[in-house]
Design a protein around this motif. Structure first.
Motif, PDB file in Angstrom:
ATOM      1  N   TRP A 110      26.844  37.744  44.831  1.00  0.00           N
ATOM      2  CA  TRP A 110      27.585  36.981  43.842  1.00  0.00           C
ATOM      3  C   TRP A 110      28.972  36.639  44.394  1.00  0.00           C
ATOM      4  CZ3 TRP A 110      26.722  39.466  38.336  1.00  0.00           C
ATOM      5  CH2 TRP A 110      25.371  39.348  37.993  1.00  0.00           C
ATOM      6  N   PRO A 111      29.617  35.612  43.854  1.00  0.00           N
ATOM      7  CA  PRO A 111      30.944  35.245  44.362  1.00  0.00           C
ATOM      8  C   PRO A 111      31.959  36.372  44.192  1.00  0.00           C
ATOM      9  CG  PRO A 111      30.056  33.507  42.969  1.00  0.00           C
ATOM     10  CD  PRO A 111      29.147  34.674  42.814  1.00  0.00           C
ATOM     11  N   ASP A 112      32.849  36.457  45.155  1.00  0.00           N
ATOM     12  CA  ASP A 112      33.960  37.401  45.073  1.00  0.00           C
ATOM     13  C   ASP A 112      35.022  36.776  44.182  1.00  0.00           C
ATOM     14  OD1 ASP A 112      36.027  39.161  45.381  1.00  0.00           O
ATOM     15  OD2 ASP A 112      36.374  38.746  47.498  1.00  0.00           O
ATOM     16  N   LEU A 113      35.309  37.405  43.051  1.00  0.00           N
ATOM     17  CA  LEU A 113      36.255  36.855  42.086  1.00  0.00           C
ATOM     18  C   LEU A 113      37.626  37.508  42.168  1.00  0.00           C
ATOM     19  CD1 LEU A 113      33.877  36.675  38.984  1.00  0.00           C
ATOM     20  CD2 LEU A 113      34.267  34.943  40.758  1.00  0.00           C
ATOM     21  N   THR A 114      37.843  38.350  43.163  1.00  0.00           N
ATOM     22  CA  THR A 114      39.106  39.089  43.243  1.00  0.00           C
ATOM     23  C   THR A 114      40.200  38.317  43.961  1.00  0.00           C
ATOM     24  OG1 THR A 114      38.620  40.155  45.376  1.00  0.00           O
ATOM     25  CG2 THR A 114      37.794  41.237  43.360  1.00  0.00           C
ATOM     26  N   GLY A 115      39.839  37.307  44.754  1.00  0.00           N
ATOM     27  CA  GLY A 115      40.843  36.585  45.521  1.00  0.00           C
ATOM     28  C   GLY A 115      41.532  37.443  46.562  1.00  0.00           C
ATOM     29  N   GLY A 116      40.916  38.566  46.924  1.00  0.00           N
ATOM     30  CA  GLY A 116      41.517  39.453  47.920  1.00  0.00           C
ATOM     31  C   GLY A 116      42.420  40.528  47.343  1.00  0.00           C
ATOM     32  N   TYR A 117      42.534  40.579  46.010  1.00  0.00           N
ATOM     33  CA  TYR A 117      43.366  41.605  45.364  1.00  0.00           C
ATOM     34  C   TYR A 117      42.513  42.825  45.036  1.00  0.00           C
ATOM     35  CZ  TYR A 117      46.809  37.884  44.840  1.00  0.00           C
ATOM     36  OH  TYR A 117      47.707  36.869  45.093  1.00  0.00           O
ATOM     37  N   HIS A 118      43.093  43.998  45.188  1.00  0.00           N
ATOM     38  CA  HIS A 118      42.385  45.251  44.923  1.00  0.00           C
ATOM     39  C   HIS A 118      42.827  45.766  43.548  1.00  0.00           C
ATOM     40  CE1 HIS A 118      40.922  45.214  49.024  1.00  0.00           C
ATOM     41  NE2 HIS A 118      42.164  45.085  49.459  1.00  0.00           N
ATOM     42  N   TYR A 119      42.127  45.340  42.518  1.00  0.00           N
ATOM     43  CA  TYR A 119      42.527  45.660  41.156  1.00  0.00           C
ATOM     44  C   TYR A 119      42.328  47.142  40.848  1.00  0.00           C
ATOM     45  CZ  TYR A 119      42.510  40.604  40.586  1.00  0.00           C
ATOM     46  OH  TYR A 119      42.767  39.266  40.722  1.00  0.00           O
ATOM     47  N   LEU A 120      43.189  47.643  39.973  1.00  0.00           N
ATOM     48  CA  LEU A 120      43.085  49.035  39.559  1.00  0.00           C
ATOM     49  C   LEU A 120      41.730  49.288  38.901  1.00  0.00           C
ATOM     50  CD1 LEU A 120      46.595  49.748  37.970  1.00  0.00           C
ATOM     51  CD2 LEU A 120      45.760  50.455  40.211  1.00  0.00           C
ATOM     52  N   GLY A 121      41.194  50.468  39.131  1.00  0.00           N
ATOM     53  CA  GLY A 121      39.882  50.814  38.580  1.00  0.00           C
ATOM     54  C   GLY A 121      39.973  51.313  37.156  1.00  0.00           C
ATOM     55  N   LEU A 122      40.569  50.516  36.275  1.00  0.00           N
ATOM     56  CA  LEU A 122      40.731  50.879  34.878  1.00  0.00           C
ATOM     57  C   LEU A 122      39.735  50.107  34.025  1.00  0.00           C
ATOM     58  CD1 LEU A 122      44.641  50.628  34.692  1.00  0.00           C
ATOM     59  CD2 LEU A 122      43.269  52.678  35.118  1.00  0.00           C
ATOM     60  N   ALA A 123      39.448  50.645  32.825  1.00  0.00           N
ATOM     61  CA  ALA A 123      38.503  49.970  31.941  1.00  0.00           C
ATOM     62  C   ALA A 123      38.956  48.551  31.625  1.00  0.00           C
ATOM     63  CB  ALA A 123      38.338  50.781  30.654  1.00  0.00           C
ATOM     64  N   ARG A 124      40.240  48.383  31.355  1.00  0.00           N
ATOM     65  CA  ARG A 124      40.738  47.055  30.986  1.00  0.00           C
ATOM     66  C   ARG A 124      40.741  46.086  32.166  1.00  0.00           C
ATOM     67  NH1 ARG A 124      46.029  46.511  32.755  1.00  0.00           N
ATOM     68  NH2 ARG A 124      47.116  48.450  33.235  1.00  0.00           N
ATOM     69  N   MET A 125      40.582  46.604  33.375  1.00  0.00           N
ATOM     70  CA  MET A 125      40.561  45.736  34.556  1.00  0.00           C
ATOM     71  C   MET A 125      39.140  45.439  35.012  1.00  0.00           C
ATOM     72  SD  MET A 125      43.778  45.193  35.151  1.00  0.00           S
ATOM     73  CE  MET A 125      43.694  44.444  36.779  1.00  0.00           C
ATOM     74  N   SER A 126      38.147  45.944  34.289  1.00  0.00           N
ATOM     75  CA  SER A 126      36.767  45.824  34.766  1.00  0.00           C
ATOM     76  C   SER A 126      36.246  44.394  34.712  1.00  0.00           C
ATOM     77  CB  SER A 126      35.850  46.754  33.963  1.00  0.00           C
ATOM     78  OG  SER A 126      35.842  46.391  32.594  1.00  0.00           O
ATOM     79  N   TYR A 127      36.888  43.531  33.936  1.00  0.00           N
ATOM     80  CA  TYR A 127      36.473  42.124  33.903  1.00  0.00           C
ATOM     81  C   TYR A 127      37.646  41.210  34.288  1.00  0.00           C
ATOM     82  CZ  TYR A 127      38.287  42.821  29.133  1.00  0.00           C
ATOM     83  OH  TYR A 127      39.046  43.173  28.045  1.00  0.00           O
ATOM     84  N   TYR A 128      38.565  41.762  35.075  1.00  0.00           N
ATOM     85  CA  TYR A 128      39.712  41.008  35.565  1.00  0.00           C
ATOM     86  C   TYR A 128      39.286  40.195  36.781  1.00  0.00           C
ATOM     87  CZ  TYR A 128      44.794  40.330  35.780  1.00  0.00           C
ATOM     88  OH  TYR A 128      46.055  39.791  35.724  1.00  0.00           O
ATOM     89  N   VAL A 129      39.821  38.983  36.883  1.00  0.00           N
ATOM     90  CA  VAL A 129      39.506  38.103  38.003  1.00  0.00           C
ATOM     91  C   VAL A 129      40.786  37.461  38.506  1.00  0.00           C
ATOM     92  CG1 VAL A 129      37.191  37.590  37.117  1.00  0.00           C
ATOM     93  CG2 VAL A 129      39.096  36.059  36.560  1.00  0.00           C
ATOM     94  N   ASN A 130      40.726  36.928  39.704  1.00  0.00           N
ATOM     95  CA  ASN A 130      41.800  36.087  40.210  1.00  0.00           C
ATOM     96  C   ASN A 130      41.536  34.655  39.751  1.00  0.00           C
ATOM     97  OD1 ASN A 130      42.381  34.084  42.790  1.00  0.00           O
ATOM     98  ND2 ASN A 130      44.083  35.442  42.295  1.00  0.00           N
ATOM     99  N   LYS A 131      42.535  34.018  39.162  1.00  0.00           N
ATOM    100  CA  LYS A 131      42.319  32.707  38.547  1.00  0.00           C
ATOM    101  C   LYS A 131      41.835  31.664  39.552  1.00  0.00           C
ATOM    102  CE  LYS A 131      47.143  31.095  38.910  1.00  0.00           C
ATOM    103  NZ  LYS A 131      46.909  29.980  39.853  1.00  0.00           N
ATOM    104  N   ASP A 132      42.379  31.662  40.738  1.00  0.00           N
ATOM    105  CA  ASP A 132      41.987  30.646  41.716  1.00  0.00           C
ATOM    106  C   ASP A 132      40.568  30.885  42.212  1.00  0.00           C
ATOM    107  OD1 ASP A 132      44.566  29.220  41.840  1.00  0.00           O
ATOM    108  OD2 ASP A 132      45.307  31.090  42.710  1.00  0.00           O
ATOM    109  N   GLU A 160      39.869  38.151  32.118  1.00  0.00           N
ATOM    110  CA  GLU A 160      41.306  38.365  32.075  1.00  0.00           C
ATOM    111  C   GLU A 160      41.833  38.039  33.461  1.00  0.00           C
ATOM    112  OE1 GLU A 160      43.259  38.980  29.562  1.00  0.00           O
ATOM    113  OE2 GLU A 160      41.578  39.088  28.161  1.00  0.00           O
ATOM    114  N   ALA A 161      42.864  37.224  33.498  1.00  0.00           N
ATOM    115  CA  ALA A 161      43.437  36.818  34.777  1.00  0.00           C
ATOM    116  C   ALA A 161      44.837  36.295  34.534  1.00  0.00           C
ATOM    117  CB  ALA A 161      42.591  35.735  35.446  1.00  0.00           C
ATOM    118  N   SER A 162      45.749  36.634  35.392  1.00  0.00           N
ATOM    119  CA  SER A 162      47.105  36.129  35.284  1.00  0.00           C
ATOM    120  C   SER A 162      47.108  34.634  35.557  1.00  0.00           C
ATOM    121  CB  SER A 162      48.010  36.860  36.290  1.00  0.00           C
ATOM    122  OG  SER A 162      49.334  36.400  36.205  1.00  0.00           O
ATOM    123  N   GLY A 163      47.438  33.833  34.537  1.00  0.00           N
ATOM    124  CA  GLY A 163      47.604  32.404  34.727  1.00  0.00           C
ATOM    125  C   GLY A 163      46.365  31.554  34.612  1.00  0.00           C
ATOM    126  N   ILE A 164      45.242  32.105  34.154  1.00  0.00           N
ATOM    127  CA  ILE A 164      44.023  31.288  34.104  1.00  0.00           C
ATOM    128  C   ILE A 164      44.056  30.292  32.946  1.00  0.00           C
ATOM    129  CG2 ILE A 164      42.600  32.790  32.634  1.00  0.00           C
ATOM    130  CD1 ILE A 164      40.298  32.177  34.680  1.00  0.00           C
TER     131      ILE A 164
END
Length: 456
Positions: free
Chosen positions: A404-426, A362-366
């Motif tokens: 492993w690669p950092d997939l957050t892009g520097g964003y500190h995502y909320l520690g929610l279940a639905r965010m556990s597989y969230y990534v930064n698209k770039d 899950e990622a905004s704009g991927i």
């Protein structure tokens, strides 16, 4: 050389992307789809679809479509029926339909040495159950299985204190606004679907309230006359700079959602998925709906809120999201950790046990192109397994490394279940492309340095 056998589960966007990538890599695979056709949740006639009549893309067409096949539409945010026709065309143009067995639901994957035995049932009605018990069993062994059954199929239904005397529906069961007509409606949650349905409801329901527990960032579909997600499509800005700039722009365009009754967000913009719907703010400003506090308890037709207020309702709609679920395989085989599997690039099990996951990003704009690139990496690895085992072994060794690669892009995502597989698209697409290039590199050449960052 013995050619290995593969299966793809699901004929939605991720399953079609996986099958197309395998096709281009010269790899045959059997596809399984419980419904009667391609499209996954975008096919509103699919009994397990979570689609509703007013649903449209929340990302714009050009940032969402497959690069290989532009949409036959000039609409910026097409609706679900346009999207269904698009997936029909994708499947037909690349002859993907003939690779799938429809009305065939996978019931179980069982380990068999280095491979998997797939158990399925045919003649399904699309809901995962055999129509009139007339189905037939399918059992076949595969060396590898790609799970592409989607992430938005299993509704998350939270528990509440007390009993509600009216009707409770999860938004996954919502199809059109007729169910709202003349009723006092409470929507619990304010994600994108919840806000869409709230906009539907103000035109049909007797009253509409939304119960929320946290604040949200609202992004308009258009900024400066263009789809908002088409701006800044060049080199991505550092996270903190983009957050600072975009939050200022949003304050100018949408104002402060707190003045409409929403709590103040306790996180920065893009640290959770934003709401791409500002119509709900317009309706709040017009008094067509109102924001209520988090739920305390139910008591008949009365709902008590945690701020001490209460209201009477006929219908509660749970816009409470979905639970990630791969019901046909034991979680231990997917390296499940917490709320989701812990996979290399959200696709490869560290043990390389023959299971691969498509679309668990899950990622905004991927967009679907980002998912297709994930499919290309899986297909590149499978081709290496068949044609150049040494390269495949080198890739497995890379995955076995701790960094492993950092997939957050520097964003500190909320520690929610639905965010556990969230990534930064770039960050994600950059990492996928780097690993694909490393897989294809001659063995004599050292692979590129691994991006620094935390493991996922």
């Amino acid at each position: 050389m013995t050619t290995k056998s593969y299966a793809v589960i699901g004929a939605g966007p991720s399953g079609l992307a996986a099958m197309r990538a395998l096709q281009k890599a010269g790899i045959d695979a059997d596809g399984y789809e419980a419904s009667h056709d391609v499209g996954g949740l975008w096919d509103i006639t699919n009994p397990r679809s979570t689609m509703y009549e007013s649903a449209h893309l929340i990302s714009s067409r050009t940032t969402t479509e497959f690069t290989e096949l532009p949409m036959d539409s000039d609409v910026d945010y097409p609706g679900h029926r346009v999207l269904k026709r698009y997936f029909d065309r994708y499947a037909d143009d690349f002859r993907l339909r003939e690779r799938f067995r429809f009305r065939t639901a996978v019931r179980r994957l069982e380990r068999d040495g280095e491979g998997w035995i797939l158990h399925a049932r045919t003649d399904m009605d699309g809901s995962g159950t055999s129509a009139h018990d007339s189905g037939t069993s399918v059992e076949k062994r595969y060396d590898g299985v790609i799970l592409a059954n989607g992430t938005l199929a299993e509704p998350h239904v939270p528990a509440f204190r007390g009993e509600f005397a009216g009707e409770i529906l999860h938004t996954s069961a919502y199809k059109d606004a007729r169910v709202l007509a003349g009723r006092r409606v409470l929507i619990i949650g304010a994600g994108n679907s919840g806000c869409d349905i709230a906009v539907d409801a103000v035109h049909h329901a007797a009253s509409v309230d939304m119960s929320v527990r946290r604040g949200y960032w609202f992004v308009p579909r258009y900024l400066f006359g263009r789809p908002s997600d088409t701006l800044n499509q060049g080199r991505p800005l550092p996270a903190r700079i983009k957050q600072a700039l975009d939050s200022r722009v949003l304050r100018m365009f949408t104002g402060n959602p707190v003045r409409f009754g929403f709590p103040k967000p306790d996180y920065r913009i893009y640290e959770s998925h934003p709401i791409v719907n500002t119509q709900v703010l317009n309706h709040l400003g017009q008094g067509d709906l109102r924001i209520r506090a988090d739920i305390d308890r139910f008591d008949g037709s009365t709902v008590h809120f945690r701020d001490g207020s209460r209201g009477d309702y006929d219908l509660i709609l749970l816009a409470t999201g979905y639970t990630l679920d791969y019901p046909f395989v034991d979680r231990e085989h997917l390296n499940w950790t917490g709320s989701s599997p812990r996979l290399f690039l959200n696709a490869f099990t560290p043990s390389f046990n023959g299971l691969y996951v498509m679309g668990m990003i899950e990622a905004s704009g991927i967009g679907w192109q980002g998912r297709y690139e994930q499919a290309e990496l899986i297909a590149t690895y499978l081709a290496a397994e068949n044609e150049d085992p040494a390269r495949a072994a080198r890739f497995r060794a890379r995955v076995a490394q701790d960094a492993w690669p950092d997939l957050t892009g520097g964003y500190h995502y909320l520690g929610l279940a639905r965010m556990s597989y969230y990534v930064n698209k770039d960050a994600y697409r950059r990492a996928v492309r780097a690993e694909k290039a490393a897989l294809a590199a001659p063995l004599a050449q050292p692979g590129p340095g691994r991006p620094k960052g935390a493991r996922r």
